[in-house]
Design a protein around this motif. Structure first.
Motif, PDB file in Angstrom:
ATOM      1  N   LEU A 143      -7.684 -16.928  10.696  1.00  0.00           N
ATOM      2  CA  LEU A 143      -8.329 -15.691  11.153  1.00  0.00           C
ATOM      3  C   LEU A 143      -8.323 -15.581  12.672  1.00  0.00           C
ATOM      4  O   LEU A 143      -8.145 -14.500  13.230  1.00  0.00           O
ATOM      5  N   MET A 159      -7.057  -6.097  13.902  1.00  0.00           N
ATOM      6  CA  MET A 159      -6.159  -7.022  13.206  1.00  0.00           C
ATOM      7  C   MET A 159      -5.130  -6.253  12.407  1.00  0.00           C
ATOM      8  O   MET A 159      -5.402  -5.173  11.920  1.00  0.00           O
ATOM      9  N   MET A 160      -3.955  -6.849  12.256  1.00  0.00           N
ATOM     10  CA  MET A 160      -2.929  -6.265  11.390  1.00  0.00           C
ATOM     11  C   MET A 160      -3.446  -6.209   9.962  1.00  0.00           C
ATOM     12  O   MET A 160      -4.132  -7.099   9.516  1.00  0.00           O
ATOM     13  N   GLU A 161      -3.067  -5.173   9.264  1.00  0.00           N
ATOM     14  CA  GLU A 161      -3.474  -5.098   7.871  1.00  0.00           C
ATOM     15  C   GLU A 161      -2.608  -6.000   7.014  1.00  0.00           C
ATOM     16  O   GLU A 161      -1.384  -5.901   7.021  1.00  0.00           O
ATOM     17  N   ALA A 162      -3.226  -6.859   6.284  1.00  0.00           N
ATOM     18  CA  ALA A 162      -2.505  -7.744   5.370  1.00  0.00           C
ATOM     19  C   ALA A 162      -3.017  -7.502   3.969  1.00  0.00           C
ATOM     20  O   ALA A 162      -4.161  -7.109   3.776  1.00  0.00           O
ATOM     21  N   ARG A 197      -6.399 -12.655  14.752  1.00  0.00           N
ATOM     22  CA  ARG A 197      -7.118 -11.807  15.706  1.00  0.00           C
ATOM     23  C   ARG A 197      -6.473 -11.857  17.081  1.00  0.00           C
ATOM     24  O   ARG A 197      -6.462 -10.875  17.815  1.00  0.00           O
TER      25      ARG A 197
END
Lengths: 159, 288
Positions: B36, B1-4, B40
């Motif tokens: 979420l 997943m992209m980091e947020a 994903r």
């Protein structure tokens, strides 16, 4: 680990009554925290999108899909997983009921089934077999053990 | 997943400021059961997740002069357990409790269901039929918006940048009122509506004095079907009035053909669900 562009957050939560302090990336799910950071492999990763229920855990007594919850959201909460049920070698009575009713074949969905059933019983909704089947609809068993799963839960709940 | 980045503010003001500061890269997490999955799948990559579950106003249910105010981030499980709300608005509660599994109910919220803007969102037709008003807060303050004006198309809302749905208000209504929501799915649980229908009625001395009808999954957004309501109001809910309302529902449908149902099937089912939902709502109105 030293990449400053990546925010890491400290988190304190209780898992099966034991306090844990961890530092994680914010997008880590509760499921990945349990499995990858804490080595609690009892909670299973099935679909990883909230459809199969294999990752069901209780948070403050309420059943949720651990794959759909961020770990950081559990700050200060009480998480219960399958590892917290047995007392040493003595199975929890619901685990025992699953054994006695042959409520599993491959066993992959079983931790989620059992945690979901404990949530259901806590909700006071385990009134009869049909109701249990409906209330367990978020937990899939590809081996098709559903009738025996319902029977085990009904036996334990006295329904 | 992209980091947020992740923030869990304690007030709506703070949440709105965070969203404004994120410059369009912020996403509200009101449960996360859609967000979420979308992250994903790579469908969204927010720079900032604003978790609103710790905001008291957004997680409370209260009654004010007969109206019910439900925080946009209240979970389906909490709504299920609320006896007062269930008695006043059983159709709304049933609809919210059809979202996902019982585990999803432990996290998911009506606010998230609305802002995810699926045409098949189960809670939305029931809220629209109820005449629910959303309280929205953004950089320019608060405004009140009828729920039917929030979805703008599949996955799109009419919310302005930085705006958050804070709560829903279900209006006070007279004795003799009842609501119902029905959906058709091929299974009995855990599926996406082929058609959903919400009905809200007030009955006086056997005559329908007020009605609202909403349909889901038959158009790009949930529809408020005013023609169906007109057909019911003033009638004794006789067969002719109900058939006229069903015809109005069928006429309002602009569905798609997909694996869940054809255009012809969805259109026919809209009329069938209307009739059944009217019967349930009328029965509740009589005993309320």
């Amino acid at each position: 680990m030293t990449d400053s562009s990546r925010q890491r957050v400290a988190l304190a939560l209780a898992i099966n009554g034991r306090r844990h302090r961890v530092t994680i990336e914010p997008s880590t799910t509760l499921l990945d925290l349990l499995r990858d950071e804490l080595g609690l492999f009892g909670t299973k990763k099935g679909c990883d999108m909230g459809a199969c229920g294999a990752c069901t855990v209780l948070v403050d007594g309420r059943r949720i899909n651990a794959c759909l919850a961020l770990a950081v959201m559990q700050e200060g909460r009480d998480v219960q997983t399958i590892e917290g049920l047995a007392e040493g070698e003595a199975l929890h009575p619901l685990q025992q009921a699953f054994v006695e009713h042959d409520a599993l074949q491959c066993g992959y969905c079983t931790p989620g089934q059992i945690m979901s059933a404990l949530g259901l019983i806590g909700e006071g909704r385990a009134t009869d077999a049909a109701g249990i089947a409906e209330q367990m609809s978020g937990n899939l068993c590809r081996c098709g053990a559903h009738p025996n799963i319902v029977a085990a839960i009904a036996a334990y709940a006295g329904a | 997943m992209m980091e947020a980045q992740y923030r869990a503010p304690g007030s709506v003001d703070e949440a709105v400021a965070l969203m404004a500061g994120a410059g369009g890269k912020g996403r509200v997490l009101a449960g996360g059961t859609d967000l979420l999955v979308q992250m994903r799948a790579g469908m969204v990559a927010p720079g900032l997740i604003v978790d609103v579950k710790r905001i008291a106003e957004m997680t409370a249910i209260s009654q004010i002069a007969g109206a019910w105010r439900v925080g946009a981030a209240v979970t389906g499980a909490e709504i299920h357990d609320h006896a007062g709300l269930k008695k006043a608005w059983p159709g709304v509660v049933e609809a919210i409790n059809l979202i996902g599994s019982k585990q999803v109910q432990g996290r998911a919220s009506a606010g998230g269901n609305l802002c995810n803007a699926s045409p098949a969102a189960d809670s939305v037709p029931a809220l629209v039929a109820a005449g629910a008003i959303a309280t929205v807060q953004g950089p320019n303050g608060r405004r009140e918006v009828p729920v039917e004006q929030i979805p703008a198309g599949p996955g799109k809302t009419s919310l302005k940048p930085g705006e958050i749905v804070v709560s829903f208000t279900l209006p006070a209504r007279p004795a003799g009122s009842g609501d119902a929501y029905l959906r058709l799915i091929p299974r009995t649980e855990m599926d996406i509506a082929v058609v959903g229908c919400g009905v809200n009625l007030t009955m006086k001395d056997g005559t329908c004095t007020a009605a609202r009808v909403a349909l889901g999954a038959v158009a790009p957004t949930v529809l408020l079907v005013e023609g169906a309501a007109k057909a019911l109001v003033g009638s004794k809910l006789d067969d002719k009035a109900i058939e006229a309302a069903a015809a109005a529902c069928r006429a309002a449908c602009k569905p798609i053909d997909d694996k869940r149902g054809t255009i012809v099937y969805r259109t026919k089912i809209a009329g069938v669900l209307l009739k059944r939902a009217v019967a349930i709502a009328a029965e509740r109105a009589r005993s309320n």
